[in-house]
Design a protein around this motif. Structure first.
Motif, PDB file in Angstrom:
ATOM      1  N   PRO A 124       1.000  -1.160  -0.056  1.00  0.00           N
ATOM      2  CA  PRO A 124       0.099   0.072  -0.069  1.00  0.00           C
ATOM      3  C   PRO A 124       0.944   1.398   0.057  1.00  0.00           C
ATOM      4  CG  PRO A 124      -0.943  -1.697   1.485  1.00  0.00           C
ATOM      5  CD  PRO A 124       0.291  -2.083   1.092  1.00  0.00           C
ATOM      6  N   GLU A 125       1.782   1.196   0.605  1.00  0.00           N
ATOM      7  CA  GLU A 125       3.015   2.539   0.823  1.00  0.00           C
ATOM      8  C   GLU A 125       3.567   2.757  -0.648  1.00  0.00           C
ATOM      9  OE1 GLU A 125       2.890  -0.096   2.637  1.00  0.00           O
ATOM     10  OE2 GLU A 125       5.180  -0.788   3.366  1.00  0.00           O
ATOM     11  N   ASP A 126       3.385   1.911  -1.527  1.00  0.00           N
ATOM     12  CA  ASP A 126       3.746   2.191  -3.202  1.00  0.00           C
ATOM     13  C   ASP A 126       2.832   2.927  -3.657  1.00  0.00           C
ATOM     14  OD1 ASP A 126       5.063  -1.227  -2.983  1.00  0.00           O
ATOM     15  OD2 ASP A 126       6.218   0.333  -2.886  1.00  0.00           O
ATOM     16  N   THR A 127       1.542   3.311  -3.401  1.00  0.00           N
ATOM     17  CA  THR A 127       0.761   4.007  -3.885  1.00  0.00           C
ATOM     18  C   THR A 127       1.203   5.502  -4.155  1.00  0.00           C
ATOM     19  OG1 THR A 127      -1.230   2.730  -3.058  1.00  0.00           O
ATOM     20  CG2 THR A 127      -1.606   5.184  -3.522  1.00  0.00           C
ATOM     21  N   ALA A 128       1.107   5.689  -5.346  1.00  0.00           N
ATOM     22  CA  ALA A 128       1.682   7.178  -5.801  1.00  0.00           C
ATOM     23  C   ALA A 128       1.458   7.542  -7.381  1.00  0.00           C
ATOM     24  CB  ALA A 128       3.207   7.289  -5.451  1.00  0.00           C
TER      25      ALA A 128
END
Length: 119
Positions: free
Chosen positions: A88-92
């Motif tokens: 989820p922290e790759d969301t960008a």
């Protein structure tokens, strides 16, 4: 002048994969390095990966090392970012960039493609 157009973004579940593409036009593609950056909401743009003009050298941010792979096809004027085991922290928004002076400064940017990783 260099024009860059990204594609391949989308919505994926955590643990999944996506491959981003960036098609370049203008100056001779095989003469300059390329990179991927990303910017998440409320955060500054950050470096993801870089590849030399020949494809022989690659560099990665620690946060993606071992999960992402940058590559290029100089015959197709395209650079890729294969993203595996997405989190989820790759969301960008992901941007490709061209370093036409090969001095690690990026003078041309694409418009970006959204990657959303759901948990």
């Amino acid at each position: 002048q260099v024009q860059l157009v990204e594609s391949g973004g989308g919505l994926v579940q955590a643990g999944g994969s996506l491959r981003l593409s960036c098609a370049a036009s203008g100056r001779t593609f095989s003469s300059y390095a390329m990179a991927w950056f990303r910017q998440a909401p409320g955060k500054e743009r950050e470096f993801v990966a870089r590849i030399s003009w020949s494809g022989g050298y690659t560099y990665y941010a620690d946060s993606v090392k071992g999960r992402f792979t940058i590559s290029r096809d100089n015959a197709k004027n395209t650079v890729y970012l294969q993203m595996n085991r997405l989190k989820p922290e790759d969301t960008a928004v992901y941007y490709c960039a061209a370093d036409t002076t090969n001095r690690s400064t990026y003078d041309y940017w694409g418009q970006g493609t959204q990657v959303t990783v759901s948990s």
